[in-house]
Design a protein around this motif. Structure first.
Motif, mmCIF file in Angstrom:
data_model
loop_
_atom_site.group_PDB
_atom_site.id
_atom_site.type_symbol
_atom_site.label_atom_id
_atom_site.label_comp_id
_atom_site.label_asym_id
_atom_site.label_seq_id
_atom_site.Cartn_x
_atom_site.Cartn_y
_atom_site.Cartn_z
ATOM 1 N N PRO A 229 8.847 -0.512 -7.046
ATOM 2 C CA PRO A 229 8.115 1.064 -7.379
ATOM 3 C C PRO A 229 8.431 1.738 -6.142
ATOM 4 O O PRO A 229 8.425 2.998 -6.134
ATOM 5 C CB PRO A 229 6.581 0.344 -7.549
ATOM 6 C CG PRO A 229 6.559 -0.922 -7.911
ATOM 7 C CD PRO A 229 7.715 -1.613 -7.215
ATOM 8 N N PHE A 230 8.203 1.242 -5.011
ATOM 9 C CA PHE A 230 8.156 2.045 -3.841
ATOM 10 C C PHE A 230 9.742 2.679 -3.230
ATOM 11 O O PHE A 230 9.847 3.748 -3.375
ATOM 12 C CB PHE A 230 7.862 1.241 -2.306
ATOM 13 C CG PHE A 230 8.047 1.947 -1.062
ATOM 14 C CD1 PHE A 230 7.305 3.228 -0.605
ATOM 15 C CD2 PHE A 230 9.162 1.593 -0.178
ATOM 16 C CE1 PHE A 230 7.506 3.792 0.596
ATOM 17 C CE2 PHE A 230 9.594 2.290 0.836
ATOM 18 C CZ PHE A 230 8.703 3.488 1.319
ATOM 19 N N SER A 231 10.707 1.623 -3.462
ATOM 20 C CA SER A 231 11.935 2.073 -3.199
ATOM 21 C C SER A 231 12.674 3.124 -4.099
ATOM 22 O O SER A 231 13.332 4.074 -3.902
ATOM 23 C CB SER A 231 12.961 0.797 -3.431
ATOM 24 O OG SER A 231 12.721 -0.191 -2.633
ATOM 25 N N GLU A 232 12.142 2.938 -5.405
ATOM 26 C CA GLU A 232 12.452 3.930 -6.675
ATOM 27 C C GLU A 232 11.907 5.236 -6.431
ATOM 28 O O GLU A 232 12.477 6.430 -6.402
ATOM 29 C CB GLU A 232 12.124 3.411 -8.129
ATOM 30 C CG GLU A 232 13.145 2.106 -8.228
ATOM 31 C CD GLU A 232 12.467 1.354 -9.737
ATOM 32 O OE1 GLU A 232 11.578 2.130 -10.206
ATOM 33 O OE2 GLU A 232 13.174 0.488 -9.967
ATOM 34 N N ALA A 233 10.443 5.054 -6.091
ATOM 35 C CA ALA A 233 9.811 6.561 -5.654
ATOM 36 C C ALA A 233 10.314 7.410 -4.542
ATOM 37 O O ALA A 233 10.230 8.363 -4.397
ATOM 38 C CB ALA A 233 8.262 6.328 -5.671
ATOM 39 N N ALA A 234 10.401 6.338 -3.226
ATOM 40 C CA ALA A 234 11.064 7.127 -2.197
ATOM 41 C C ALA A 234 12.275 7.359 -2.143
ATOM 42 O O ALA A 234 12.855 8.097 -1.039
ATOM 43 C CB ALA A 234 10.543 6.068 -0.808
ATOM 44 N N HIS A 235 13.181 7.007 -3.045
ATOM 45 C CA HIS A 235 14.587 7.212 -3.060
ATOM 46 C C HIS A 235 15.288 6.550 -1.770
ATOM 47 O O HIS A 235 16.103 7.101 -1.140
ATOM 48 C CB HIS A 235 14.833 8.811 -3.070
ATOM 49 C CG HIS A 235 14.624 9.345 -4.437
ATOM 50 N ND1 HIS A 235 15.015 9.308 -5.571
ATOM 51 C CD2 HIS A 235 13.266 9.932 -4.786
ATOM 52 C CE1 HIS A 235 14.473 9.809 -6.668
ATOM 53 N NE2 HIS A 235 13.418 10.195 -5.851
ATOM 54 N N ILE A 236 14.661 5.529 -1.320
ATOM 55 C CA ILE A 236 15.251 4.796 -0.561
ATOM 56 C C ILE A 236 15.278 3.056 -0.351
ATOM 57 O O ILE A 236 14.458 2.817 -1.383
ATOM 58 C CB ILE A 236 14.581 4.957 0.949
ATOM 59 C CG1 ILE A 236 15.193 4.437 2.448
ATOM 60 C CG2 ILE A 236 13.118 4.074 1.042
ATOM 61 C CD1 ILE A 236 16.294 5.491 2.777
ATOM 62 N N HIS A 237 16.346 2.456 -0.183
ATOM 63 C CA HIS A 237 16.438 1.073 -0.348
ATOM 64 C C HIS A 237 16.780 0.582 0.986
ATOM 65 O O HIS A 237 17.217 1.086 1.943
ATOM 66 C CB HIS A 237 17.471 0.779 -1.660
ATOM 67 C CG HIS A 237 17.254 1.666 -2.663
ATOM 68 N ND1 HIS A 237 17.642 2.688 -3.113
ATOM 69 C CD2 HIS A 237 16.582 1.102 -3.850
ATOM 70 C CE1 HIS A 237 17.078 3.172 -4.259
ATOM 71 N NE2 HIS A 237 16.616 2.047 -4.907
ATOM 72 N N CYS A 238 16.783 -0.821 0.759
ATOM 73 C CA CYS A 238 16.830 -1.464 1.793
ATOM 74 C C CYS A 238 18.292 -1.548 2.428
ATOM 75 O O CYS A 238 19.347 -1.624 1.695
ATOM 76 C CB CYS A 238 16.723 -3.237 1.471
ATOM 77 S SG CYS A 238 16.555 -4.333 3.024
ATOM 78 N N ARG A 239 18.439 -1.753 3.815
ATOM 79 C CA ARG A 239 19.602 -1.181 4.598
ATOM 80 C C ARG A 239 20.497 0.375 4.244
ATOM 81 O O ARG A 239 21.137 0.310 4.567
ATOM 82 C CB ARG A 239 20.511 -2.289 4.383
ATOM 83 C CG ARG A 239 20.025 -3.773 4.689
ATOM 84 C CD ARG A 239 21.357 -4.899 4.448
ATOM 85 N NE ARG A 239 21.758 -4.886 3.248
ATOM 86 C CZ ARG A 239 20.805 -5.567 2.356
ATOM 87 N NH1 ARG A 239 19.840 -6.291 2.704
ATOM 88 N NH2 ARG A 239 21.329 -5.935 1.043
#
Length: 210
Positions: A87-97
């Motif tokens: 949920p966070f990665s998709e909403a914030a448009h940021i992913h690991c690395r």
């Protein structure tokens, strides 16, 4: 102010105090982004949980690189229909690395003026961030390809609006070039007279158009 005063015992020069302030501001920025990430992660997870109450949750450590160095937090993921939902990665448009967009802008700005190896040195010097040379190259080339694609699409769009023409009329701005008086067959834009050791010299400028 308290930080600078606490270190005033060994900060005698203005540039030393400025470096200390920059260092602490960078640390504050990292803390603020980390706190923002933790708050948004909890908010996004609760919203996703409402839509998938039966889904199992698992924690995953995630991080991304920003102009305030590495931002790390623990992200809760949901297993939905055999797929992992973050949920966070998709909403914030940021992913690991990932590299944040402000950081990418700075990398591309440096890469436009120097080699990719120099980019890593400048990022370390100005932002105290370690950027691999391969990452700087990949980011700069990625944006270059996007710019080339957008330019081609813009040109195609203009051609579709205007249509095909039999004749293209273009104009190139001229430049002011100084010449001597005996070349004054061109259109004179400005003239200047100089005197040196009793001798006069005249200079003129004409518009040189392509």
């Amino acid at each position: 102010m308290d930080v600078v005063e606490a270190e005033s015992g060994h900060l005698d020069r203005a540039d030393q105090a400025e470096d200390a302030v920059i260092k602490h501001l960078r640390g504050m920025g990292n803390e603020l982004l980390t706190e923002w990430g933790a708050h948004k992660e909890n908010q996004n997870f609760q919203d996703a949980r409402k839509h998938h109450p039966e889904a199992m949750a698992r924690k995953k450590n995630t991080y991304w690189l920003s102009t305030y160095e590495k931002i790390e937090l623990s992200e809760r993921c949901l297993g939905v229909s055999g797929h992992r939902v973050r949920p966070f990665s998709e909403a914030a448009h940021i992913h690991c690395r990932d590299y944040s967009l402000p950081l990418q802008r700075r990398i591309v700005d440096f890469a436009a003026d120097a080699s990719f190896a120099t980019v890593t040195q400048k990022m370390k010097e100005h932002y105290d961030t370690n950027i691999p040379e391969s990452s700087a190259q990949a980011i700069a080339l990625h944006h270059a390809r996007n710019m080339k694609k957008e330019a081609a699409e813009s040109l195609q769009s203009r051609q579709e609006c205007v249509g095909e023409g039999k004749q293209l009329i273009g104009e190139i701005d001229g430049s002011m070039i100084p010449v001597s008086w005996w070349m004054n067959k061109r259109k004179v834009i400005n003239a200047r007279h100089e005197s040196s050791n009793g001798r006069k010299r005249s200079s003129v400028w004409f518009m040189n158009r392509a």
